[in-house]
Write an enzyme that holds these catalytic residues in place. Structure first.
Site, mmCIF file in Angstrom:
data_model
loop_
_atom_site.group_PDB
_atom_site.id
_atom_site.type_symbol
_atom_site.label_atom_id
_atom_site.label_comp_id
_atom_site.label_asym_id
_atom_site.label_seq_id
_atom_site.Cartn_x
_atom_site.Cartn_y
_atom_site.Cartn_z
ATOM 1 N N SER A 80 -2.200 3.347 -0.583
ATOM 2 C CA SER A 80 -1.301 3.080 0.542
ATOM 3 C C SER A 80 0.055 2.759 -0.054
ATOM 4 O O SER A 80 0.126 2.292 -1.210
ATOM 5 C CB SER A 80 -1.816 1.855 1.311
ATOM 6 O OG SER A 80 -0.812 1.331 2.158
ATOM 7 N N TYR B 43 -4.990 -6.742 2.553
ATOM 8 C CA TYR B 43 -5.074 -5.274 2.617
ATOM 9 C C TYR B 43 -4.217 -4.633 1.517
ATOM 10 O O TYR B 43 -4.700 -3.811 0.736
ATOM 11 C CB TYR B 43 -4.632 -4.775 3.996
ATOM 12 C CG TYR B 43 -4.471 -3.277 4.016
ATOM 13 C CD1 TYR B 43 -5.591 -2.450 4.075
ATOM 14 C CD2 TYR B 43 -3.211 -2.675 3.912
ATOM 15 C CE1 TYR B 43 -5.464 -1.062 4.044
ATOM 16 C CE2 TYR B 43 -3.078 -1.295 3.884
ATOM 17 C CZ TYR B 43 -4.198 -0.496 3.946
ATOM 18 O OH TYR B 43 -4.068 0.873 3.897
HETATM 19 C C1 8X3 Z 1 -1.072 1.604 5.580
HETATM 20 C C2 8X3 Z 1 0.344 1.961 5.338
HETATM 21 O O1 8X3 Z 1 2.727 1.782 6.258
HETATM 22 O O2 8X3 Z 1 0.901 1.412 7.811
HETATM 23 O O3 8X3 Z 1 -1.864 2.018 4.521
HETATM 24 O O4 8X3 Z 1 1.411 -0.264 6.127
HETATM 25 S S1 8X3 Z 1 1.400 1.187 6.447
#
Ligand code: 8X3
Length: 224
Positions: free
Chosen positions: A116, A129
């Site tokens: 991510s 997360y």
């Molecule tokens: C999620 C990316 O930009 O929505 O993995 O935080 S974001």
């Protein structure tokens, strides 16, 4: 996309009916492996029982991961934290360890880890997360040092906001709240990320794509 390129695909997931729909749609080219990636015993058993035509595996795409809850570290529950860590970290390690011997044996293996942008930037509400994705990013770099010379490549793909069930999971099934997550911009679609995965896999064997970071054109990154 992989099936269109002539691959056979094993899909690992918890929702058996969805996997079976895909198996029907791509008859013969898709094998449904219903399993929670957190459960390494069941995972290993099912991977050892693959039908012959799916038993040799050369590519692994680690996509299982989730964000639960919103707000500060004190706003999320112990259970949500465990679910994120167990899935995003232990689940990914379980699948990687289970499949790696097959990738090495194939002589042209490749692991693609979906991380991510949260692995590279810090932002409010990121805490568990984003840190779990930073783990996957670093885990991948360390693992790659073991894979050099074993004909297994490794790529991290780090997407920004992508319209999937991600927001619905984050918002505990509240569709209206989930829709608001994507309302301020044109998000990436799952296909945008899939094309990045495919491109990394399609490079000549002497090329290792270490990292692809992609995000919506109008997503801000001022917190980098
Ligand atoms: C999620 C990316 O930009 O929505 O993995 O935080 S974001």
């Amino acid at each position: 996309m992989l099936i269109a390129q002539g691959c056979k695909v094993i899909g690992i997931g918890r929702r058996k009916e969805r996997l079976e729909q895909l198996a029907d749609e791509f008859h013969g080219n898709f094998h449904a492996l219903d399993c929670d990636v957190r459960d390494s015993l069941v995972l290993n058993r099912k991977l050892n029982e693959l039908p012959d035509e799916f038993a040799a595996v050369s590519k692994l795409v680690n996509g299982a991961g989730l964000l639960q809850g919103q707000g500060t570290l004190l706003d999320v529950s112990d259970e949500q934290i465990s679910t994120m860590l167990d899935t995003n970290i232990h689940g990914l390690i379980n699948v990687t360890r289970a499949v790696l011997p097959k990738l090495i044996a194939s002589g042209h293996g490749h692991v693609v880890n979906l991380t991510s942008i949260g692995a590279h930037v810090h932002y409010q509400g990121g805490h568990v997360y984003a840190a779990s994705k930073a783990f996957v990013d670093h885990f991948g770099r360390c693992l790659r040092t073991e894979l050099v010379g074993r004909r297994v490549r490794l790529t991290s793909i780090a997407p920004g906001k992508t319209r999937t069930e991600f927001a619905l999971v984050q918002c505990a099934g509240d569709q209206a709240r989930a829709d608001r997550v994507y309302s301020s911009l044109t998000p990436l679609e799952a296909d945008d990320v899939a094309r990045a995965v495919l491109w990394a896999l399609q490079q000549p064997e002497h090329v290792n794509i270490n990292l692809i970071e992609l995000m919506p054109a109008d997503q801000e990154l001022s917190y980098r």
